[in-house]
Motif scaffolding. Sequence first.
Motif, mmCIF file in Angstrom:
data_model
loop_
_atom_site.group_PDB
_atom_site.id
_atom_site.type_symbol
_atom_site.label_atom_id
_atom_site.label_comp_id
_atom_site.label_asym_id
_atom_site.label_seq_id
_atom_site.Cartn_x
_atom_site.Cartn_y
_atom_site.Cartn_z
ATOM 1 N N UNK A 26 4.756 6.215 -0.419
ATOM 2 C CA UNK A 26 5.643 6.582 0.692
ATOM 3 C C UNK A 26 6.660 5.458 0.923
ATOM 4 N N UNK A 27 7.078 4.823 -0.149
ATOM 5 C CA UNK A 27 8.073 3.746 -0.029
ATOM 6 C C UNK A 27 9.345 4.307 0.590
ATOM 7 N N UNK A 28 10.082 3.455 1.284
ATOM 8 C CA UNK A 28 11.303 3.924 1.950
ATOM 9 C C UNK A 28 12.287 4.487 0.920
ATOM 10 N N UNK A 29 12.393 3.813 -0.217
ATOM 11 C CA UNK A 29 13.324 4.318 -1.237
ATOM 12 C C UNK A 29 12.519 4.979 -2.347
ATOM 13 N N UNK B 234 9.115 4.689 -10.336
ATOM 14 C CA UNK B 234 7.709 4.884 -10.721
ATOM 15 C C UNK B 234 7.410 6.367 -10.937
ATOM 16 N N UNK B 235 6.806 6.675 -12.080
ATOM 17 C CA UNK B 235 6.478 8.075 -12.373
ATOM 18 C C UNK B 235 5.341 8.591 -11.514
ATOM 19 N N UNK B 236 4.493 7.688 -11.015
ATOM 20 C CA UNK B 236 3.323 8.122 -10.249
ATOM 21 C C UNK B 236 3.594 8.146 -8.750
ATOM 22 N N UNK B 237 4.550 7.328 -8.292
ATOM 23 C CA UNK B 237 4.764 7.165 -6.851
ATOM 24 C C UNK B 237 6.165 7.581 -6.412
ATOM 25 N N UNK B 238 7.094 7.591 -7.344
ATOM 26 C CA UNK B 238 8.485 7.904 -7.000
ATOM 27 C C UNK B 238 9.259 6.715 -6.454
ATOM 28 N N UNK B 239 8.618 5.574 -6.306
ATOM 29 C CA UNK B 239 9.299 4.386 -5.767
ATOM 30 C C UNK B 239 10.527 4.043 -6.619
ATOM 31 N N UNK B 240 11.650 3.845 -5.957
ATOM 32 C CA UNK B 240 12.848 3.357 -6.655
ATOM 33 C C UNK B 240 12.878 1.846 -6.438
ATOM 34 N N UNK B 241 12.819 1.096 -7.505
ATOM 35 C CA UNK B 241 12.823 -0.361 -7.366
ATOM 36 C C UNK B 241 14.251 -0.891 -7.244
ATOM 37 N N UNK B 242 14.422 -1.958 -6.469
ATOM 38 C CA UNK B 242 15.773 -2.545 -6.335
ATOM 39 C C UNK B 242 16.103 -3.360 -7.585
ATOM 40 N N UNK B 243 16.317 -2.652 -8.692
ATOM 41 C CA UNK B 243 16.365 -3.334 -9.989
ATOM 42 C C UNK B 243 17.542 -4.301 -10.128
ATOM 43 N N UNK C 17 0.809 -1.221 0.000
ATOM 44 C CA UNK C 17 0.000 0.000 0.000
ATOM 45 C C UNK C 17 0.846 1.277 0.000
ATOM 46 N N UNK C 18 2.088 1.191 0.479
ATOM 47 C CA UNK C 18 2.938 2.398 0.479
ATOM 48 C C UNK C 18 3.620 2.630 -0.872
ATOM 49 N N UNK C 19 3.363 1.748 -1.831
ATOM 50 C CA UNK C 19 3.924 1.948 -3.168
ATOM 51 C C UNK C 19 5.224 1.198 -3.417
ATOM 52 N N UNK C 20 5.705 0.474 -2.408
ATOM 53 C CA UNK C 20 6.917 -0.346 -2.628
ATOM 54 C C UNK C 20 6.506 -1.637 -3.317
ATOM 55 N N UNK C 21 7.389 -2.153 -4.147
ATOM 56 C CA UNK C 21 7.092 -3.415 -4.831
ATOM 57 C C UNK C 21 7.120 -4.555 -3.809
ATOM 58 N N UNK C 22 6.207 -5.499 -3.972
ATOM 59 C CA UNK C 22 6.203 -6.685 -3.117
ATOM 60 C C UNK C 22 7.242 -7.652 -3.697
ATOM 61 N N UNK C 23 8.439 -7.577 -3.152
ATOM 62 C CA UNK C 23 9.547 -8.343 -3.755
ATOM 63 C C UNK C 23 9.388 -9.847 -3.512
#
Length: 410
Positions: free
Chosen positions: A331-334, A178-187, A152-158
């Motif tokens: 509101x993802x941590x990263x 993510x352009x909508x949330x700003x989440x940086x994924x641990x790519x 729910x905070x916009x972080x990917x469910x890894x």
Amino acid sequence: MSAALRPFDVAAIRAEFPILQQQLEGKPLVYLDNAATTQKPMAVIQAITDYYSQCNANVHRGAHQLADEATRRFELSRDKVASFIQAYDRCEVIWTSGTTEAINIVANGIAQRLKPGDEVLVTEMEHHANLVTWQQACLRSGASLKIVPIHDNGALDTEAFAALLSANTRLVALPHVSNALGTVNPIQDLTRLAKAHGALVLIDGAQGIAHGGVNVREIGCDFYAFSGHKVFGPTGVGVLWGKAEVLQDWPVWQTGGEMIAQVTYHSATWGELPNRLEAGTPNIAGVIGLAAAIDWLTQFDVSAIQAHERALLAYATTLATDFEGIQLVGTAADKIGVFSFVLQGSHPADVGFLLDKQGIAIRTGSHCAQPLMQRLGLPGTARASFSVYNTLEEVDALFRALKKTQRMLA
Ligand SMILES: Cc1ncc(COP(=O)(O)O)c(C=O)c1O
């Protein structure tokens, strides 16, 4: 920080962007729509003007000095992009019209290899460019599209990501940011997991590229796609980077001049990379402008750029904690660059309209991520997105204007 790098001085940076010097509605323009497109420094505008005023000619095919010079600037631009993203080889840099076309080139190639039973993984936070393209490729081929959920905070469910990978996964297509949330994924970690299952990995770098520090070798992906206009370059130009070993026999995208080896009336053979994926006259001025943008950006230390953008986001987030009636979305941590929100009881479009009347440019709506908005149960959000030239004073101006907007909409 290396001595060769330019100190990160926001006032000096702002002075290089002519568009930021103007007033809107009698107030200094506060441009907070950088995730949609970034503004262009004089160096980029000048590089494009120089090309048209000094050496406008078609590339690769002229027998005259203007064509030689245009080709030199054009191919030097490829070297600059290759080194900017740490490509293994310059031939891996394919010019496109933007991220969307880059993703479509990959999809066009892979769709011909997909079959029923194969799986493509994307996430719930995709921009339409990295969703609809795969959705349609799967519909055409009979492959299944698997959607990795977000928290729910916009972080990917890894964990869900790892669980969805299987021997049937042919491709994983993920946004860097993510352009909508700003989440940086641990790519990097996600790519490692996907590669362990033998999948190809495409990173949608439309948002990731502007924050600097993209190293495709470290990420380990097969493809990285981005647009020039999100990284201080012109519109209408972008890059598909792909590993040479993957791209060298990739199905061709468009056919025509420049991409062929031999042609008869009834047959044709294809040229080598990068030309085989670049049919027709390219966006020469755009490519040269993009290289100028990269030259401009790489004057600065990447960590200084990222620290500045994170400080703007942290400041906005702090101001939001004292602002009654604002709900932050993502509101993802990263996270980086993107401050998405809703003002309770107001439609985002009204918020955007009233902010614009106060000289503040943001974006509102679904941000080309309608399924994500449905997942979040929102009609859309208002999104302020930050870049190198934004200031803490501009964040203050946003919140002052939001207070006024809230009163007007009450
Ligand atoms: C995450 C993401 N992917 C893809 C795109 C598409 O980029 P373009 O329209 O430049 O092709 C965007 C544009 O906003 C984006 O933010």
